[in-house]
Design a protein around this motif. Sequence first.
Motif: not given
Length: 303
Positions: A128, A132-134, A207, A212-213, A215-216, A219-220
């Motif tokens: 990471c 990023n995670m996305d 983290n 990561m927020t 929101e992120v 969604r993951n």
Amino acid sequence: MMMHWTAMKKDELEKQYSPSRWSHRMAADDVIKAHVKAVKEGTERARGLAQTLLNVPYGEGDGERLDAYIPSTNSLVRRSQDSWPCRLLVKVWWWLRSATTLLPEVVALIPVVFVYVKSSIVQYVKMCLLGNMDLMVSQVRKSVVSVVQQYSHISGLYLCGHSAGAHLAAMVLSTDWSQYSITPQIKGAFLVSGIYDLLPILSTYVNEPLKMTEEVAIRNSPSKLIPQLKLSSSCCQIVVAVAENDSPEFRKQSEYYYKALKSTGQNVTMEDVPNTDHFSIIEQLVDEEYHLVKLLLKMMGKS
């Protein structure tokens, strides 16, 4: 998922998501060293017995490359240290490995594709740092699509992941394939000691590089995406496995994800593997008599 973790202090959460601190076999540092040694030795035993096609691109990124491993004997052999557990699954066609600069590797079996994603929490953090995670999730999905496109004759796809790799494999299950050119026929998923809700790790060291927020993280988080699973309960079998000596949080992650899948009618079972910790549960995939190996082979119709 229940919000029990919100009451935990940061140091307790970090302990919960530090798998090496829960092994009953040896001290934290020692269990990691033993795991690295086991992986290295397994890879060395497997090395040198296969023909290879290396660095075949599956995307435009520098690290988006696919390696094909074609066994020259009845034993599966692969080069990378993280690829060694699947060498047990012998007497079956071709093996592929897909790796990026960000992701754990993906191993695929032809003509029934077996995708193996492995990553420890430490590896997760290191990877990471580069992205990023996305992006990580996007790349592992892209690599799966590429394998299916290149080998269009395959009859099905099987996923397997360990630890953070189980999270990525579960995210493949949660993919909206309408955004891609194909819809892989996923016949099974084998998820071992995974993380399925990222919200608890937002305040931990994991983290810090991700940043990561909420929101992120949502969604993951596979546990938040179950409503969009479009798997047929009749054709996709899911096994959620957890080690007896995983931390309580890892065990709860598996239990809640299993129950959530079950509540939607998915064909899912849960395996609580006795006498294992976060590392030995995957290290034993080299043993043909190991319970999870028998389950995996049965899932793939090879038993």
